[in-house]
Design a protein around this motif. Structure first.
Motif, PDB file in Angstrom:
ATOM      1  N   GLY A  87       0.847  -1.184   0.000  1.00 46.96           N
ATOM      2  CA  GLY A  87       0.000   0.000   0.000  1.00 46.96           C
ATOM      3  C   GLY A  87       0.884   1.237   0.000  1.00 46.96           C
ATOM      4  O   GLY A  87       1.815   1.354  -0.798  1.00 46.96           O
ATOM      5  N   SER A  88       0.637   2.150   0.916  1.00 47.12           N
ATOM      6  CA  SER A  88       1.468   3.342   1.068  1.00 47.12           C
ATOM      7  C   SER A  88       2.212   3.260   2.397  1.00 47.12           C
ATOM      8  O   SER A  88       2.015   2.326   3.177  1.00 47.12           O
ATOM      9  N   GLU A  89       3.056   4.242   2.668  1.00 41.54           N
ATOM     10  CA  GLU A  89       3.753   4.257   3.954  1.00 41.54           C
ATOM     11  C   GLU A  89       2.785   4.509   5.104  1.00 41.54           C
ATOM     12  O   GLU A  89       3.014   4.061   6.223  1.00 41.54           O
ATOM     13  N   LYS A  90       1.687   5.180   4.836  1.00 43.91           N
ATOM     14  CA  LYS A  90       0.720   5.486   5.894  1.00 43.91           C
ATOM     15  C   LYS A  90      -0.253   4.342   6.133  1.00 43.91           C
ATOM     16  O   LYS A  90      -0.674   4.099   7.279  1.00 43.91           O
ATOM     17  N   ALA A  91      -0.618   3.637   5.070  1.00 40.79           N
ATOM     18  CA  ALA A  91      -1.609   2.573   5.232  1.00 40.79           C
ATOM     19  C   ALA A  91      -1.440   1.511   4.157  1.00 40.79           C
ATOM     20  O   ALA A  91      -1.489   1.824   2.969  1.00 40.79           O
ATOM     21  N   PHE A  92      -1.235   0.276   4.601  1.00 42.04           N
ATOM     22  CA  PHE A  92      -1.352  -0.856   3.679  1.00 42.04           C
ATOM     23  C   PHE A  92      -2.802  -0.898   3.215  1.00 42.04           C
ATOM     24  O   PHE A  92      -3.097  -0.791   2.035  1.00 42.04           O
ATOM     25  N   ALA A  93      -3.709  -1.033   4.139  1.00 38.70           N
ATOM     26  CA  ALA A  93      -5.147  -0.864   3.912  1.00 38.70           C
ATOM     27  C   ALA A  93      -5.788  -0.765   5.280  1.00 38.70           C
ATOM     28  O   ALA A  93      -5.671  -1.679   6.094  1.00 38.70           O
ATOM     29  N   ALA A  94      -6.435   0.363   5.542  1.00 36.05           N
ATOM     30  CA  ALA A  94      -6.945   0.627   6.884  1.00 36.05           C
ATOM     31  C   ALA A  94      -8.312   0.021   7.126  1.00 36.05           C
ATOM     32  O   ALA A  94      -8.984   0.362   8.101  1.00 36.05           O
ATOM     33  N   GLY A  95      -8.748  -0.875   6.257  1.00 36.94           N
ATOM     34  CA  GLY A  95     -10.015  -1.561   6.456  1.00 36.94           C
ATOM     35  C   GLY A  95     -10.805  -1.657   5.174  1.00 36.94           C
ATOM     36  O   GLY A  95     -10.352  -1.223   4.112  1.00 36.94           O
ATOM     37  N   ALA A  96     -11.989  -2.234   5.262  1.00 36.40           N
ATOM     38  CA  ALA A  96     -12.905  -2.263   4.133  1.00 36.40           C
ATOM     39  C   ALA A  96     -13.635  -0.929   4.054  1.00 36.40           C
ATOM     40  O   ALA A  96     -13.669  -0.154   5.016  1.00 36.40           O
ATOM     41  N   ASP A  97     -14.200  -0.652   2.896  1.00 37.82           N
ATOM     42  CA  ASP A  97     -14.930   0.594   2.670  1.00 37.82           C
ATOM     43  C   ASP A  97     -16.284   0.500   3.381  1.00 37.82           C
ATOM     44  O   ASP A  97     -17.209  -0.138   2.894  1.00 37.82           O
ATOM     45  N   ILE A  98     -16.377   1.145   4.547  1.00 37.04           N
ATOM     46  CA  ILE A  98     -17.573   1.020   5.388  1.00 37.04           C
ATOM     47  C   ILE A  98     -18.802   1.610   4.708  1.00 37.04           C
ATOM     48  O   ILE A  98     -19.904   1.062   4.803  1.00 37.04           O
ATOM     49  N   LYS A  99     -18.620   2.717   3.994  1.00 42.35           N
ATOM     50  CA  LYS A  99     -19.766   3.343   3.333  1.00 42.35           C
ATOM     51  C   LYS A  99     -20.384   2.390   2.316  1.00 42.35           C
ATOM     52  O   LYS A  99     -21.602   2.345   2.153  1.00 42.35           O
TER      53      LYS A  99
END
Length: 288
Positions: A87-99
């Protein structure tokens, strides 16, 4: 964790999974939510980078469909011997798209087998390496665990915070996490939503190595290059045997291993590998 959930909600609202800038790699397919390349000195490592940075790489259905397409392309490419997902340095993936999930009904989820195609990463025959920086939460943690090897940056954080949203992991989190770190820690993480850091993840057996943030992707590619130097046919057999350890009893697993071991003797690459060893020369595998 509450702060992360708030960030995800804001990101989902501001940056929904919708058409955007298309990216392309030389094999042909075009993508909206991921960047796809070949990496390594011999261009033999497939590289997939999640590319929804303003949404902290939240996993939406479109993004996962594109990952599957990229994986299919790399699976069919005879030059590719391993695949890296990051992903990026900040987030690989911060979760599923809740919306995207918020208004789904039970009937829609059950009748449509919601998330079923998110499992493609775990069925790829070629080895897949996750290079994780930043948040790997919920679906992001599950995506990393679908990979065969996880390398983590020093600031990586892993967690299954679905309980805080009134649901539970739905893409293998309760199963793979328990197999990786044991019942007690998995139960604590799933029931509280608490995260663990990179070093804790390594000590628990969730990740194999921890690197500086700016080195983890390169190290994952280097690992992919090492794997790609071996026979792709034999590598897939070895991967199948190791995965069998999580699915089978010890006696059944040993039988699977033996059958696959015997099968290597029907390949040109087994003969080449042993002949090269005896003749003290470099191997020249042809994946047959």
């Amino acid at each position: 964790m509450a702060a992360v959930c708030r960030m995800l909600r804001l990101a989902a609202a501001r940056y929904p999974c919708r058409p955007g800038v298309f990216r392309q790699f030389s094999a042909g397919p075009s993508f909206q939510y991921i960047l796809v390349e070949r990496k390594g000195q011999s261009q033999n490592v497939g590289f997939i980078q999640l590319n929804r940075p303003k949404a902290l790489n939240a996993l939406c259905d479109g993004l996962m469909t594109e990952i599957n397409r990229a994986l299919d392309s790399f699976e069919a490419d005879p030059q590719i011997g391993a695949i890296v997902i990051t992903g990026s340095e900040k987030a690989f993936a911060a979760g599923a798209d809740i919306k995207e999930m918020q208004n789904r009904t039970f009937q829609e989820c059950y009748g449509g087998s919601f998330l079923a195609h998110w499992n493609r990463v775990s069925t790829v025959r070629k080895p897949v390496i996750a290079a994780v920086n930043g948040y790997a939460l919920g679906g992001g943690c599950e995506l990393a665990m679908m990979c065969d090897i996880i390398y983590a940056g020093e600031k990586a954080q892993f967690g299954q915070p679905e309980i805080l949203l009134g649901t539970i992991p739905g893409a293998g989190g309760t199963q793979r996490l328990t197999r990786a770190v044991g019942k007690s820690l998995a139960m604590e993480m799933v029931l509280t939503g608490d995260r663990i850091n990179a070093q804790e993840a390594k000590e628990a057996g969730l990740v194999s190595r921890v690197y500086p943030v700016d080195k983890v992707v390169d190290e994952a590619i280097t690992c992919g290059e090492k794997i790609a130097q071996n026979s792709k046919l034999i590598v897939s057999m070895a991967k199948e045997a190791v995965n069998g350890a999580f699915e089978l009893s010890l006696s059944e697993g040993n039988r699977l291993e033996k059958r696959l071991f015997h099968s290597t003797f029907a390949t040109d690459d087994r003969k080449e590998g042993m002949t090269a060893f005896v003749e003290k020369r470099k191997t020249n595998f042809n994946d047959h």
